[in-house]
Every structure is written in structure tokens, then in C-alpha cells.
Enzyme design. Structure first.
Site, short mmCIF file in Angstrom:
data_model
loop_
_atom_site.label_atom_id
_atom_site.label_comp_id
_atom_site.label_asym_id
_atom_site.label_seq_id
_atom_site.Cartn_x
_atom_site.Cartn_y
_atom_site.Cartn_z
N HIS A 195 0.84 -1.20 0.00
CA HIS A 195 0.00 0.00 0.00
C HIS A 195 0.87 1.25 0.00
O HIS A 195 2.08 1.18 0.25
CB HIS A 195 -0.97 0.02 1.18
CG HIS A 195 -0.35 -0.31 2.51
ND1 HIS A 195 0.46 0.54 3.19
CD2 HIS A 195 -0.42 -1.43 3.27
CE1 HIS A 195 0.86 -0.01 4.31
NE2 HIS A 195 0.35 -1.22 4.39
P1 TYD Z 1 -1.54 -2.55 7.64
O1 TYD Z 1 -1.09 -1.14 7.77
O2 TYD Z 1 -2.21 -2.94 6.34
O3 TYD Z 1 -0.33 -3.55 7.93
P2 TYD Z 1 1.02 -3.87 7.09
O4 TYD Z 1 1.39 -2.64 6.33
O5 TYD Z 1 2.00 -4.23 8.15
O6 TYD Z 1 0.74 -5.03 6.20
O7 TYD Z 1 -2.52 -2.88 8.86
C1 TYD Z 1 -2.95 -4.20 9.12
C2 TYD Z 1 -4.21 -4.11 9.95
O8 TYD Z 1 -3.95 -3.47 11.19
C3 TYD Z 1 -5.33 -3.33 9.27
O9 TYD Z 1 -6.56 -4.01 9.51
C4 TYD Z 1 -5.36 -2.02 9.99
C5 TYD Z 1 -4.81 -2.34 11.35
N1 TYD Z 1 -4.04 -1.23 11.93
C6 TYD Z 1 -4.59 -0.46 12.94
O10 TYD Z 1 -5.73 -0.68 13.39
N2 TYD Z 1 -3.88 0.57 13.47
C7 TYD Z 1 -2.62 0.87 13.01
O11 TYD Z 1 -1.99 1.83 13.53
C8 TYD Z 1 -2.07 0.08 11.95
C9 TYD Z 1 -0.69 0.37 11.42
C10 TYD Z 1 -2.81 -0.95 11.45
#
Ligand code: TYD
Length: 132
Positions: free
Chosen positions: A51
Site C-alpha cells: 500500500h
Molecule cells: P496494515 O497497515 O495494512 O499492515 P502492514 O502494512 O503491516 O501489512 O494494517 C494491518 C491491519 O492493522 C489493518 O486491519 C489495519 C490495522 N491497523 C490499525 O488498526 N492501526 C494501526 O496503527 C495500523 C498500522 C494498522
């Protein structure tokens, strides 16, 4: 134009006898901190991320283990960063598409300029590729 991702070296205070402290503070951080989160126990065969963000800037640090971060900026410039020193961080600007792979023992800490907002994410690669 967009900023590019870049590595930041933090001070390493201490020595091999006593261990070390590294610090990220006003002087060496390009934004005001609004959130800190951390990622751990990621299986080695999993790629996280996938992303970019409209407004989020962050610094990623592998405080343990090793993290391979692949980035792409609008326009197609790609980079690959290896984080494996607790005193080195990766600044990620807005609109930086990124994926991350972790060793089993890796712990990633992220220092961010804003609270979590799902609407700030661009999770569709084809949408990201439309950015000029
Ligand atoms: P995501 O940012 O997509 O993780 P990565 O980049 O590590 O793959 O987030 C994964 C999940 O965690 C998504 O459902 C959103 C949640 N999340 C939060 O609730 N708060 C946060 O601060 C972050 C970073 C993620």
C-alpha cells in the site's frame, strides 16, 4: 515532486561492554510524532504492506532481526532497503508504495506523523499506478 525514501542513521550511544541506546527526537526526525506502532512474529514467507498513503510519513526501524523493504514511487522509481541495524531507520514519504519481508525474529517499530486512518491508504496497485 515527491520526496524519496531514504535511510536515516541514528546515534548509537554506548559500547560493546554496556550495550547501546539509539534515539529519535526532534533534531533527527522530519515530522512531529503522532503514532508509534510495531510489527512482530511475521512468518518469513509473508509479504506485508502492499500500500501507499496520501498523508502518512513514517520511519521504519528493525529493532531486531532483518527487514527487506521494497519501495516504488509514482513514476516507477523502485528501491530496495535492508534494515538490520537497530540504529538505522527508513524514512518513507507520502505516496511510497511499499512491501516488507521479515526474518522470523524481526521486530519493526514505526514512528508516524498521523493517527491510523484507513481512508489514508491506497491499497489498490492499479490506483497507485495512476499517480503521476
Ligand atoms: P496494515 O497497515 O495494512 O499492515 P502492514 O502494512 O503491516 O501489512 O494494517 C494491518 C491491519 O492493522 C489493518 O486491519 C489495519 C490495522 N491497523 C490499525 O488498526 N492501526 C494501526 O496503527 C495500523 C498500522 C494498522
Amino acid at each position: 515532486m515527491y520526496q524519496k525514501p531514504y535511510l536515516v542513521e541514528y546515534p548509537k550511544i554506548g559500547n560493546t561492554m554496556q550495550g547501546y541506546i539509539s534515539v529519535s527526537e526532534k533534531d533527527n526526525l522530519p515530522f512531529e510524532v503522532k503514532r508509534v506502532y510495531w510489527t512482530y512474529y511475521t512468518p518469513e514467507n509473508i509479504s506485508r504492506g502492499g500500500h501507499a498513503h496520501h498523508r502518512l510519513e513514517q520511519v521504519l526501524i528493525a529493532v531486531a532481526g532483518k527487514i527487506i523493504v521494497e519501495t516504488e514511487m509514482p513514476g516507477g522509481i523502485k528501491d530496495r532497503f535492508i534494515l538490520e541495524s537497530p540504529n538505522v531507520g527508513l524514512f518513507m514519504p507520502i505516496y511510497c508504495w511499499h512491501t516488507m519481508q521479515y526474518t522470523h525474529n524481526a521486530v519493526q517499530i514505526c514512528i508516524a506523523n498521523m493517527a491510523y486512518e484507513e481512508s489514508d491508504y491506497i491499497r489498490d496497485y492499479s490506483e497507485f499506478k495512476l499517480l503521476k
